[in-house]
Design a protein around this motif. Structure first.
Motif, PDB file in Angstrom:
ATOM      1  N   HIS A   1       0.817  -1.206   0.000  1.00  0.00           N
ATOM      2  CA  HIS A   1       0.000   0.000   0.000  1.00  0.00           C
ATOM      3  C   HIS A   1       0.856   1.264   0.000  1.00  0.00           C
ATOM      4  N   ASP A   2       2.063   1.192  -0.598  1.00  0.00           N
ATOM      5  CA  ASP A   2       2.942   2.354  -0.635  1.00  0.00           C
ATOM      6  C   ASP A   2       2.353   3.498  -1.451  1.00  0.00           C
ATOM      7  N   PHE A   3       1.370   3.189  -2.319  1.00  0.00           N
ATOM      8  CA  PHE A   3       0.781   4.222  -3.167  1.00  0.00           C
ATOM      9  C   PHE A   3      -0.153   5.134  -2.378  1.00  0.00           C
ATOM     10  N   ILE A   4      -0.534   4.755  -1.163  1.00  0.00           N
ATOM     11  CA  ILE A   4      -1.396   5.591  -0.333  1.00  0.00           C
ATOM     12  C   ILE A   4      -0.526   6.623   0.379  1.00  0.00           C
ATOM     13  N   VAL A   5      -0.786   7.896   0.106  1.00  0.00           N
ATOM     14  CA  VAL A   5       0.023   8.981   0.659  1.00  0.00           C
ATOM     15  C   VAL A   5      -0.380   9.271   2.094  1.00  0.00           C
TER      16      VAL A   5
ATOM     17  N   PRO B   1       7.066  18.592  -2.204  1.00  0.00           N
ATOM     18  CA  PRO B   1       7.757  17.954  -3.335  1.00  0.00           C
ATOM     19  C   PRO B   1       8.126  16.502  -3.079  1.00  0.00           C
ATOM     20  N   GLU B   2       8.317  16.136  -1.812  1.00  0.00           N
ATOM     21  CA  GLU B   2       8.653  14.747  -1.515  1.00  0.00           C
ATOM     22  C   GLU B   2       7.492  13.805  -1.821  1.00  0.00           C
ATOM     23  N   ILE B   3       6.282  14.357  -1.921  1.00  0.00           N
ATOM     24  CA  ILE B   3       5.099  13.550  -2.212  1.00  0.00           C
ATOM     25  C   ILE B   3       4.845  13.443  -3.706  1.00  0.00           C
TER      26      ILE B   3
END
Length: 223
Positions: free
Chosen positions: A49-53, A151-153
């Motif tokens: 689930h790394d795609f969930i910010v 920007p890190e996101i």
């Protein structure tokens, strides 16, 4: 319900304090929603689930439905994605999904672009909530503005923080034109392990092919 002027002022304050989640909580409140999920659809992987910010959805709902929701958006064509960007849409939550009874089973989805990232905001509402379409349009623009301040996101190296030394090594040899068998021989590991590293690299970079992963790594000066 928070007024528009106060919302804009407080959102700017959250940005100044570097509070991504705080700003998303505020956006959720302004929309009249109960909870939110913010995801990067260009980083979707069915393995984690790394795609969930960030999200305040109930954990079981994220686990049960988050991947299905984002996968559907990730498969949307580029033309349709452009036409739908910043346009709030409503979607029924499948009856098979276990959802607390106080939630409405109709959610709002807002796809948008922020920097280099393709994003999706999913809002859940109470059953008796009154939804303002004018506010949802404000929310679409405000969410894009707010997330673009981090920007890190939204940068292409968002998913690279946990790229391992061994994965970078494999990526370097791929850039040299080596096959999985050749890399396995050079590094001294099995071919299956090499392929597992390559799969992980592609998940983390959002690349669809080895060539894309190498090109991405070169642009980001990883190799």
């Amino acid at each position: 319900m928070i007024a528009r002027g106060a919302f804009i002022h407080e959102l700017e304050a959250q940005r100044t304090r570097g509070q991504l989640a705080g700003g998303m909580d505020l956006i959720c409140t302004y929309a009249g929603a109960r909870s939110y999920l913010l995801a990067r659809t260009d980083l979707y992987s069915d393995r984690n689930h790394d795609f969930i910010v960030t999200s305040d959805w109930p954990f079981n709902l994220v686990r049960q439905y988050g991947a299905t929701l984002v996968d559907s958006e990730a498969r949307t064509s580029e033309v349709r994605r452009c036409l739908q960007a910043f346009e709030p849409m409503f979607q029924e939550i499948d009856a098979s999904v276990d959802l607390s009874p106080e939630y409405a089973r109709r959610m709002c989805l807002i796809p948008y672009n922020a920097g280099q990232a393709r994003m999706l905001l999913a809002l859940l509402f109470d059953k008796d909530a009154s939804v303002s379409h004018d506010r949802l349009r404000d929310v679409a623009l405000a969410t894009a503005y707010h997330t673009a301040q981090f920007p890190e996101i939204v940068s292409n190296n968002y998913a690279l923080s946990d790229l391992t030394v061994r994965e970078v090594e494999c990526l370097s040899w791929i850039g040299e034109g080596k096959t999985s068998d050749e890399i396995a021989l050079i590094i001294g590991i099995s071919r299956n392990t090499v392929n597992n590293y390559i799969t992980s690299i592609m998940n983390k970079t959002g690349a669809k092919t080895r060539s894309e992963a190498v090109a991405f790594a070169v642009r980001q000066r990883i190799i």
